[in-house]
Enzyme design. Structure first.
Site, PDB file in Angstrom:
ATOM      1  N   ASP A   1       3.719  14.974 -60.302  1.00 21.22           N
ATOM      2  CA  ASP A   1       2.453  15.380 -59.674  1.00 21.22           C
ATOM      3  C   ASP A   1       1.918  16.693 -60.229  1.00 21.22           C
ATOM      4  O   ASP A   1       1.888  17.721 -59.556  1.00 21.22           O
ATOM      5  CB  ASP A   1       2.595  15.460 -58.150  1.00 21.22           C
ATOM      6  CG  ASP A   1       2.402  14.096 -57.504  1.00 21.22           C
ATOM      7  OD1 ASP A   1       2.337  13.098 -58.237  1.00 21.22           O
ATOM      8  OD2 ASP A   1       2.319  14.032 -56.270  1.00 21.22           O
TER       9      ASP A   1
ATOM     10  N   ARG B   1       0.991   6.032 -64.946  1.00 20.04           N
ATOM     11  CA  ARG B   1       2.128   6.944 -65.010  1.00 20.04           C
ATOM     12  C   ARG B   1       3.440   6.167 -64.914  1.00 20.04           C
ATOM     13  O   ARG B   1       3.536   5.200 -64.168  1.00 20.04           O
ATOM     14  CB  ARG B   1       1.992   7.909 -63.829  1.00 20.04           C
ATOM     15  CG  ARG B   1       3.039   8.956 -63.747  1.00 20.04           C
ATOM     16  CD  ARG B   1       2.597  10.047 -62.801  1.00 20.04           C
ATOM     17  NE  ARG B   1       2.742   9.673 -61.407  1.00 20.04           N
ATOM     18  CZ  ARG B   1       2.380  10.453 -60.389  1.00 20.04           C
ATOM     19  NH1 ARG B   1       1.843  11.632 -60.609  1.00 20.04           N
ATOM     20  NH2 ARG B   1       2.540  10.056 -59.153  1.00 20.04           N
TER      21      ARG B   1
ATOM     22  N   GLY C   1     -10.077   8.173 -53.120  1.00 27.52           N
ATOM     23  CA  GLY C   1      -9.156   7.301 -53.855  1.00 27.52           C
ATOM     24  C   GLY C   1      -9.250   7.417 -55.364  1.00 27.52           C
ATOM     25  O   GLY C   1      -8.573   6.700 -56.095  1.00 27.52           O
TER      26      GLY C   1
ATOM     27  N   ARG D   1      10.098  10.467 -53.231  1.00 26.06           N
ATOM     28  CA  ARG D   1      10.045  11.928 -53.107  1.00 26.06           C
ATOM     29  C   ARG D   1      10.858  12.384 -51.906  1.00 26.06           C
ATOM     30  O   ARG D   1      11.205  11.560 -51.055  1.00 26.06           O
ATOM     31  CB  ARG D   1       8.588  12.364 -52.840  1.00 26.06           C
ATOM     32  CG  ARG D   1       7.620  11.898 -53.877  1.00 26.06           C
ATOM     33  CD  ARG D   1       6.398  11.226 -53.240  1.00 26.06           C
ATOM     34  NE  ARG D   1       5.628  10.524 -54.282  1.00 26.06           N
ATOM     35  CZ  ARG D   1       4.753  11.114 -55.067  1.00 26.06           C
ATOM     36  NH1 ARG D   1       4.463  12.392 -54.858  1.00 26.06           N
ATOM     37  NH2 ARG D   1       4.152  10.453 -56.008  1.00 26.06           N
TER      38      ARG D   1
ATOM     39  N   GLY E   1      -2.524   8.072 -51.520  1.00 27.06           N
ATOM     40  CA  GLY E   1      -3.896   7.844 -51.088  1.00 27.06           C
ATOM     41  C   GLY E   1      -4.764   7.259 -52.183  1.00 27.06           C
ATOM     42  O   GLY E   1      -5.814   6.673 -51.920  1.00 27.06           O
TER      43      GLY E   1
ATOM     44  N   ASP F   1       6.337  16.666 -50.733  1.00 28.98           N
ATOM     45  CA  ASP F   1       5.865  15.358 -51.208  1.00 28.98           C
ATOM     46  C   ASP F   1       5.678  15.353 -52.720  1.00 28.98           C
ATOM     47  O   ASP F   1       5.389  14.309 -53.303  1.00 28.98           O
ATOM     48  CB  ASP F   1       4.558  14.961 -50.510  1.00 28.98           C
ATOM     49  CG  ASP F   1       3.488  16.034 -50.592  1.00 28.98           C
ATOM     50  OD1 ASP F   1       3.739  17.147 -50.101  1.00 28.98           O
ATOM     51  OD2 ASP F   1       2.419  15.779 -51.172  1.00 28.98           O
ATOM     52  N   ASN F   2       5.833  16.520 -53.355  1.00 28.73           N
ATOM     53  CA  ASN F   2       5.755  16.580 -54.825  1.00 28.73           C
ATOM     54  C   ASN F   2       7.121  16.858 -55.433  1.00 28.73           C
ATOM     55  O   ASN F   2       7.202  17.283 -56.590  1.00 28.73           O
ATOM     56  CB  ASN F   2       4.751  17.658 -55.260  1.00 28.73           C
ATOM     57  CG  ASN F   2       3.310  17.282 -54.926  1.00 28.73           C
ATOM     58  OD1 ASN F   2       2.996  16.106 -54.755  1.00 28.73           O
ATOM     59  ND2 ASN F   2       2.456  18.264 -54.822  1.00 28.73           N
TER      60      ASN F   2
HETATM   61  P1  AMP Z   1      -1.733  15.724 -54.512  1.00 25.61           P
HETATM   62  O1  AMP Z   1      -2.253  17.084 -54.227  1.00 25.61           O
HETATM   63  O2  AMP Z   1      -2.435  15.032 -55.658  1.00 25.61           O
HETATM   64  O3  AMP Z   1      -0.245  15.680 -54.645  1.00 25.61           O
HETATM   65  O4  AMP Z   1      -2.131  14.862 -53.246  1.00 25.61           O
HETATM   66  C1  AMP Z   1      -1.689  15.117 -51.939  1.00 25.61           C
HETATM   67  C2  AMP Z   1      -2.015  13.947 -51.081  1.00 25.61           C
HETATM   68  O5  AMP Z   1      -3.417  13.760 -50.989  1.00 25.61           O
HETATM   69  C3  AMP Z   1      -1.456  12.620 -51.565  1.00 25.61           C
HETATM   70  O6  AMP Z   1      -1.158  11.866 -50.433  1.00 25.61           O
HETATM   71  C4  AMP Z   1      -2.613  12.020 -52.313  1.00 25.61           C
HETATM   72  O7  AMP Z   1      -2.523  10.615 -52.365  1.00 25.61           O
HETATM   73  C5  AMP Z   1      -3.783  12.459 -51.457  1.00 25.61           C
HETATM   74  N1  AMP Z   1      -5.019  12.559 -52.246  1.00 25.61           N
HETATM   75  C6  AMP Z   1      -5.388  13.560 -53.070  1.00 25.61           C
HETATM   76  N2  AMP Z   1      -6.592  13.308 -53.622  1.00 25.61           N
HETATM   77  C7  AMP Z   1      -6.997  12.112 -53.137  1.00 25.61           C
HETATM   78  C8  AMP Z   1      -8.155  11.296 -53.303  1.00 25.61           C
HETATM   79  N3  AMP Z   1      -9.164  11.665 -54.106  1.00 25.61           N
HETATM   80  N4  AMP Z   1      -8.208  10.135 -52.640  1.00 25.61           N
HETATM   81  C9  AMP Z   1      -7.220   9.748 -51.823  1.00 25.61           C
HETATM   82  N5  AMP Z   1      -6.111  10.467 -51.606  1.00 25.61           N
HETATM   83  C10 AMP Z   1      -6.001  11.631 -52.238  1.00 25.61           C
HETATM   84 MG    MG Z   2       1.357  14.680 -54.648  1.00 27.10          MG
END
Ligand code: AMP
Ligand code: MG
Length: 489
Positions: free
Chosen positions: A262, A176, A126, A183, A92, A252-253
């Site tokens: 992540d 990164r 984002g 994943r 995202g 997904d992680n």
């Molecule tokens: P994460 O917890 O960072 O592994 O994120 C889980 C999901 O939420 C992934 O698909 C990320 O891309 C999305 N995500 C988390 N924070 C944001 C953000 N600020 N903007 C867009 N997508 C986000």
């Molecule tokens: Mg993630």
């Protein structure tokens, strides 16, 4: 070594079908500034570290310019989050700029986190906050220093922009590196949308790129699942032995090649506590320290479901029924080394469990205990050591010290030799939450990035005594003991 505009891209993921990604360019910042640069990571991609001084560096890694050869995209994936399937995830806010080949032929994804909204951003902005970029950047280096497979980061570029979280925060982009960002959830995405052809294509792609020795195997996909299970077991054993808790082990992680990926609300535990759960949004402790091995198996089962008919259920069950033993084998081997035991003997498992039980009851600091244990002497009595290490009374009165001494004598262990080996596996420095927080506060509140650099250097070799760094080895002082790490990033 290459200049920035000479990096050699080979964008294999981009050549997969369009359903695998969203072609999107980073959304740049107005006033980027370099917060931190990691020359070690630059070497991984054959980039001349002097390029950090090139004014274009921040332009490229804040999304303002595209590197020649870059074909940016956001990767599509889904996954099980806290046990529930979420069909709507994907990158995202992270954008894969492309894949760079270094001199010797290894390839790395350049993945820019916080690069702006993509098709998968849902309601989110984002962006990423500077605080969490620093935590991820430092922990990648800490894990690498501990010889634990991980993604690493090349740079953090501050945005000068404010990002809305629980409170307004400073934003940043982090670049990164990983051999791949595929994943478990990348496979689930196509399984749950009824595209078994894409599951097979992705499997073939990953096998060819990262498990080439399986390409001609008879049961190629079964071997692949077995290998992912083995790498995952090995990774989790390393986490457990170092006292690391990831905090968000959603599918997904979970890296398909067995990297730690992540970093969010992770933590290195201080007092030994099997229920340690650094993610304060994890109300039921699903992702607590002691749950990590069973959760890894749960996640592998979800991966095997996604692989569908490529792997027979008999083969999957065979892999899963062996997982516990494979994991336990890795874990016991590492713990034996942490105790300075050369040989494997019956009763070692009980010796380790007995120690951990006492450590739990006496709330002993995990990292400093093992580091101090190198000073144990086989000649002394009780738990006497040569140095003033934190040797809990319970270990002496409960007789554990005597058991340990007898066990060492059974293999004619020599004190100074054992200490040298133990000091090479028991780190002096781990990235305690309060230590990371110190670097974050300076950076965020004072625009002073020196502590990030200090920790980066320190954690490069956490096994080496580094003069003047004693304070970084200390357990959290009282003010920091109940530090709550925000989960928002
Ligand atoms: P994460 O917890 O960072 O592994 O994120 C889980 C999901 O939420 C992934 O698909 C990320 O891309 C999305 N995500 C988390 N924070 C944001 C953000 N600020 N903007 C867009 N997508 C986000
Ligand atoms: Mg993630």
């Amino acid at each position: 070594m290459r200049k920035l505009n000479e990096l050699e891209f080979d964008n294999t993921y981009r050549r997969l079908p369009g359903d695998f990604y969203d072609l999107v360019r980073p959304t740049p910042f107005e006033n980027p500034c370099l917060v931190s640069f990691n020359p070690e990571a630059a070497l991984l991609i054959g980039l001349d570290p002097e390029e950090a001084h090139n004014p274009d560096f921040v332009e490229y890694f804040s999304g303002r310019k595209l590197l020649p050869g870059s074909e940016p995209l956001a990767m599509y994936y889904t996954g099980h989050q806290f046990g529930v399937y979420n069909p709507d995830i994907g990158d995202g806010r992270a954008i894969l700029l492309g894949e760079v080949r270094n001199g010797p032929g290894r390839k790395y994804d350049l993945h820019l986190k916080g690069a702006g909204r993509t098709k998968y951003a849902r309601v989110f902005d984002g962006r990423a906050v500077l605080r969490s970029a620093i935590r991820e950047y430092l922990c990648g280096e800490a894990m690498h220093g501990l010889r634990i497979p991980t993604t690493r980061a090349l740079s953090i570029v501050g945005s000068g922009e404010t990002v809305e979280r629980e409170t307004p925060e400073k934003g940043a982009m982090m670049l990164r590196l990983a051999e791949t960002h595929v994943r478990f959830g990348s496979f689930e995405a196509f399984h749950y949308t009824g595209r078994p052809d894409y599951v097979k294509l992705l499997s073939d792609y990953v096998i060819e790129s990262h498990f080439p020795y399986l390409t001609d195997a008879d049961d190629k996909y079964g071997e692949f699942l077995g290998e992912v299970a083995r790498r995952t077991a090995s990774l989790i054993a390393l986490w457990q032995a170092s006292g690391f808790t990831h905090g968000v082990m959603n599918t997904d992680n979970m890296s398909i090649t067995g990297l730690t990926i992540d970093y969010g609300p992770y933590g290195f535990m201080e007092a030994y506590d099997p229920d340690y759960a650094p993610n304060h949004a994890d109300h039921f402790g699903r992702y607590s320290y002691s749950n990590q091995p069973p959760i890894a198996l749960w996640n592998l089962r979800k991966l095997s479901l996604a692989l569908g008919p490529l792997v027979s259920s008999a083969r999957s069950e065979e892999i899963f029924s062996g997982f516990r033993d494979i994991y336990a084998g890795f874990y016991t081997d590492i713990m034996r080394k942490k105790l300075g035991l050369r040989e494997s003997m019956p009763g070692d498992g009980a010796l380790i469990r007995g120690l951990l039980e006492i450590m739990r009851e006496s709330k002993t600091d995990y990292a400093s205990f093992f580091r101090g244990l190198g000073n144990f002497t086989t000649s002394a009595s009780g738990g006497e050591t040569n140095a003033s290490t934190s040797f809990p009374d319970a270990l002496q009165s409960g007789g554990w010290a005597d058991q340990y001494r007898n066990r060492l004598r059974m293999e004619s262990s020599i004190d100074h030799e054992r200490k040298a080996v133990m000091d090479s596996v028991n780190p002096k420095y781990v990235l305690r939450n309060y230590i990371a927080e110190g670097a974050i506060r300076k950076a965020v509140d004072e625009n002073d990035y020196s502590e990030i650099e200090r920790l980066r250097m320190l954690l490069k070799d956490p096994f080496l005594e580094q003069p003047g760094s004693e304070r970084y080895a200390a357990p959290a002082p009282d003010w920091a003991r109940n530090l709550v790490i925000s989960c928002s990033s």
